[in-house]
Scaffold this motif. Structure first.
Motif, PDB file in Angstrom:
ATOM      1  N   SER A 170      10.212  -8.812  -9.216  1.00 61.29           N
ATOM      2  CA  SER A 170      11.708  -8.726  -9.440  1.00 61.29           C
ATOM      3  C   SER A 170      12.712  -8.634  -8.359  1.00 61.29           C
ATOM      4  N   SER A 192      15.650  -2.337  -8.661  1.00 60.38           N
ATOM      5  CA  SER A 192      14.809  -3.547  -9.350  1.00 60.38           C
ATOM      6  C   SER A 192      15.792  -4.572 -10.562  1.00 60.38           C
ATOM      7  N   LEU A 201       8.289 -11.852 -11.799  1.00 64.33           N
ATOM      8  CA  LEU A 201       9.751 -12.913 -12.649  1.00 64.33           C
ATOM      9  C   LEU A 201       9.381 -13.770 -11.566  1.00 64.33           C
TER      10      LEU A 201
END
Length: 874
Positions: free
Chosen positions: A66, A73, A467
């Motif tokens: 991420s 994060s 992600l």
């Protein structure tokens, strides 16, 4: 068999510029099995050791999943809004040249295109440069001076069709192994003659008919001498020169002024080479980093091109110069304008008509008006504060740039730094304010172009983790957030590729070389299944060679000879720094090892940073094999393991550049490299820095294995993965309070170790039940243990690790020679001893070494020469 091929995902290797086709099959557990694609025209099924190990590099243990802002994060919106806001604020206050992108030859072409469009066309600065500047910028400059465009004339097939191949500054066997295999096969099949021009003896010399061990940096003298020789020979093509070139008389006049004595070669050696070149019409000259990475790199390139133009040996089967690039998509970067002094589609940034056409095509509010800062100058501007916001994508300049310590400090001090990469565990990512998770090889879709202009698809084979996003999408989202939503509204890489292809039609209209407009209407499905395609691809022509018809891309249509003269390297040796350091790669590692170091198999061959030094130099300094050397230069220092070899050139030791703060913090070789650059290309001189060498006076030496990643907190430490953990070399000045405490601090282990002590050595093993957690071996001399055996004990239940070597009934394969098949030195020596008259093919068949990649065959040949038993006379 065809069904099996059709079930695999066809993609392209992410390593060197050969551009090998790969068949990848997901294993259902996040990994891949990999083999060469027999239908790909670059490799026809061959892969090198690195390519074969790709499936072993897919682990997620260090992956960034991420976005991170200041180490925390966060989501994509927060991170990208911050990046856009910071870049917009810097541009508003300090102008567009206050921001910069430093990108990578490992980006896909679509990613390169979007980044270049954003910086040059919408931000309005040309401050986008690439680590390909360190690789092939001198070739670009040489091509443009001679041909009027950055055009690679020939193809890989020329290697098979040539009668003579000259390799200049190219250790093909280690750096481009599949091309080496193709060349070796051609030599075996048709007797191709091979000349290697290199200051040191490399593995490539194993197939050479002639090795010219020239003095470092003297290539221009050698090829100027060749030009003068050719002008007096029957090889001189007067018709081609008069009809299709300009400037021959000036180039020849200048060439005759150079003194061949500067090459360090004998008159017999140069005569043999010159006569062989002159009498062999089908000649290919392959050149790489030994030519490019020089403060006179562009002149070296043009000295080579001059010889091919003087003989008309260009653009015809088996004839011509061939630059081989170190990066997988260096060519794609050149096509999209990824260098600071280029526009997309090989158009010129200093040509007003070209700029206006590109700006109109993009519908851009502005266009860069002048060349941007090249890599070394860019980081100088970061250091002095001219660049306020820096984005580094898919590369590690805090290690790979020359004067690496200064570059690291400059990045650390920069107002705002963004890094998009696979991990935060790089020297550069650790310095960033924002780190963005990029999709890596096997997770992203796009194209790459190899060294002979072949465009190949690189495909997603598994889902990107967490992600992570492809780089083109990250750049596009920043473009949208900076106010240019429509221009960066892409729905996938196929759309980007189509735009790239449409833009290339401008090049065709301007009479330039890079035109792939024939692919501009490709459908998503056809893009997905795009077969390897050599450019150009247009209504006028597709693929093939350039310049065989005598037509070039200069304003007058004629090639230009460039008058060049020998210039010594920028740095001068002297009493303080008497040695000239050559740097480069090893066979089984890639760049700063963020991918290859994940493979234990690749880490076995050369598991430690080293200094290859000639015996005479070692004796003069007082260095013995396996000692540590302290190497210092005007810019930095490094500690390296001593490897004494006659393959090294006296006065010019060699060191590989792969180790980083993550794997060898005291051994960052580019800290030694001065930031001298070629005045034309801006490419750094990475092979001729001056250094001093002295013994590193360690009070103790150590070797360790551990299940967890070690802390590299000693004066010297270098670590590599094993199948179940890590192996680490250690050394220090000053004795620690206790070896037990040192081991506990380095390997995060606890409890009382199993201990074995002698007068000269201490051995410790830490256990969790029957499972070995760590073992440390220390001595007042370099530690002598069977390293591969000790590393393997992490896999065993209650192994006798402190014995430090296998028992009598357990064979010890020894240090790895063949990484593809994990064949050790002792196994090969046993085969040689058991069959004294065997050929290398028979030894390879018996052991399994050298039958896959083939890059280890030179080392096997050397073992045979050194250790083969004499055959009794009958």
């Amino acid at each position: 068999m065809r069904d099996q091929l059709d079930s695999a995902i066809r993609t392209t290797c992410p390593y060197c510029g050969v551009g090998c086709g790969v068949l990848a099959r997901p294993d259902g557990a996040g990994g891949l099995t990999v083999e060469g694609d027999p239908d790909h025209p670059a490799n026809y099924g061959r892969l090198c050791s690195k390519g074969l190990a790709l499936g072993e590099t897919m682990s997620l243990d260090d992956r960034l999943l991420s976005p991170q802002v200041h180490g925390q994060s966060t989501g994509w919106d927060q991170a990208l809004d911050l990046v856009a806001q910071k870049f917009k604020a810097s541009i508003a206050e300090h102008g567009p040249d206050s921001v910069a992108f430093y990108v990578s030859g490992q980006l896909l072409t679509e990613c390169y295109y979007v980044a270049n469009k954003l910086m040059k066309g919408f931000i309005g600065s040309a401050n986008i440069d690439t680590n390909s500047r360190l690789c092939m910028a001198s070739t670009v400059a040489g091509h443009k001076r001679a041909f009027g465009a950055d055009t690679v004339p020939g193809t890989y097939e020329d290697l098979e069709e040539a009668d003579l191949v000259v390799l200049v500054g190219s250790n093909l066997a280690w750096c481009h192994p599949v091309l080496y295999q193709r060349l070796a096969a051609a030599r075996a099949a048709r007797g191709t003659k091979i000349v290697v021009v290199d200051p040191r003896r490399t593995a490539t010399c194993d197939i050479a008919d002639l090795h010219l061990k020239l003095a470092p940096g003297s290539d221009v003298s050698l090829f100027n001498g060749l030009l003068a020789h050719l002008a007096q020979s029957t090889a001189y093509d007067a018709d081609f020169v008069s009809e299709h070139t300009d400037g021959f008389a000036e180039a020849l006049s200048q060439a005759r002024l150079d003194d061949l004595k500067s090459t360090g070669l004998t008159a017999e050696e140069t005569a043999d080479f010159y006569q062989l070149f002159a009498k062999t019409e089908r000649t290919v000259t392959v050149f790489s980093q030994g030519v490019n990475q020089s403060s006179s790199g562009a002149d070296k390139v043009n000295a080579i091109l001059n010889c091919h133009m003087a003989t008309g040996r260009i653009g015809k089967p088996g004839m011509g110069p061939l630059s081989v690039t170190g990066q997988p998509n260096a060519m794609g970067g050149r096509e999209t304008g990824g260098l600071a002094n280029m526009l997309a589609a090989h158009l010129d940034l200093e040509n007003d008509d070209h700029k206006a056409a590109v700006q109109s095509f993009w519908g851009a509010p502005t266009i860069a008006q002048k060349p941007g800062l090249k890599a070394v100058d860019m980081f100088d501007a970061v250091a002095d504060g001219r660049i306020k916001a820096l984005w580094v994508a898919c590369t590690n300049p805090a290690v790979s740039m020359p004067d690496a310590d200064r570059v690291r400090d400059a990045i650390k001090a920069c107002d705002f730094v963004v890094v998009s990469d696979l991990t935060t565990d790089t020297d550069t990512a650790r310095l960033a304010d924002v780190v963005l998770p990029a999709a890596g090889w096997g997770e992203k879709d796009g194209t790459v172009t190899n060294s002979d202009r072949t465009i190949s698809r690189q495909k997603a084979t598994i889902a990107a983790p967490g992600l992570a996003k492809p780089d083109w999408a990250i750049f596009a989202e920043i473009g949208q957030r900076m106010g240019w939503a429509e221009a960066f509204d892409y729905d996938g890489p196929a759309q980007v590729f189509r735009e790239h292809a449409r833009l290339s039609a401008l090049a065709g209209k301007f009479g330039r070389d890079f035109d792939i407009s024939g692919l501009s209407t490709i459908s998503d499905d056809d893009y997905d299944s795009l077969a390897p395609t050599r450019w150009p691809v247009s209504a006028i022509r597709t693929g093939g060679r350039f310049f065989g018809d005598g037509r070039f891309f200069t304003p007058g249509g004629k090639a230009r000879f460039v008058a060049v003269t020998q210039r010594p390297p920028a740095a001068v040796t002297g009493p303080k720094y008497p040695f000239r350091l050559n740097t480069g790669r090893v066979r089984d590692q890639w760049h700063t090892m963020t991918r290859t170091a994940k493979s234990p198999r690749l880490s076995r061959h050369l598991a430690e940073p080293f200094l290859a030094i000639h015996p005479d130099d070692a004796a003069a300094i007082g260095l013995a094999p396996a000692d540590l050397a302290l190497v210092t230069s005007p810019t930095g220092r490094a500690i390296l393991r001593v490897f004494i070899t006659e393959d090294a050139t006296p006065g010019a030791p060699f060191a590989p550049m792969h180790w980083t703060g993550e794997t060898g913090p005291a051994s960052r070789v580019n800290a030694l490299v001065a930031p001298a650059v070629d005045p034309v290309s801006g490419q750094p001189e990475s092979k001729a820095s001056v250094v001093a060498i002295a013994p590193f006076k360690a009070d103790w030496y150590g070797f360790a294995v551990s299940r967890g990643k070690p802390a590299l907190a000693t004066d010297y430490a270098a670590t590599m993965r094993t199948e179940s953990g890590w192996r680490t070399e250690l050394a220090g000045q000053g004795q620690p309070s206790s070896w037990e405490e040192l081991a506990q601090s380095l390997f995060a282990v606890s409890g009382e170790p199993e201990t074995l002590r002698s007068a000269t050595q201490t051995r410790l093993a830490f256990w969790d039940g029957d499972i070995l957690q760590a073992a440390l071996f220390v001595s007042d001399q370099p530690v002598m243990v069977a390293r591969d055996f000790v590393a393997s004990t992490l896999n065993a239940a209650r192994p006798n690790v402190l014995a430090a070597r296998p028992s009598a009934h357990m064979p010890d394969p020894g240090p790895t020679v063949c990484s593809c098949m994990s064949v050790g030195r002792n196994t090969i020596l046993a085969a040689i001893s058991g069959a004294p008259s065997a050929s290398i093919d028979q030894i390879c068949e018996a052991t399994g070494a050298g039958v896959t990649c083939g890059s280890c065959r030179p080392e096997i040949t050397e073992l045979m020469a050194r250790f083969k038993l004499p055959v009794a006379a009958e």
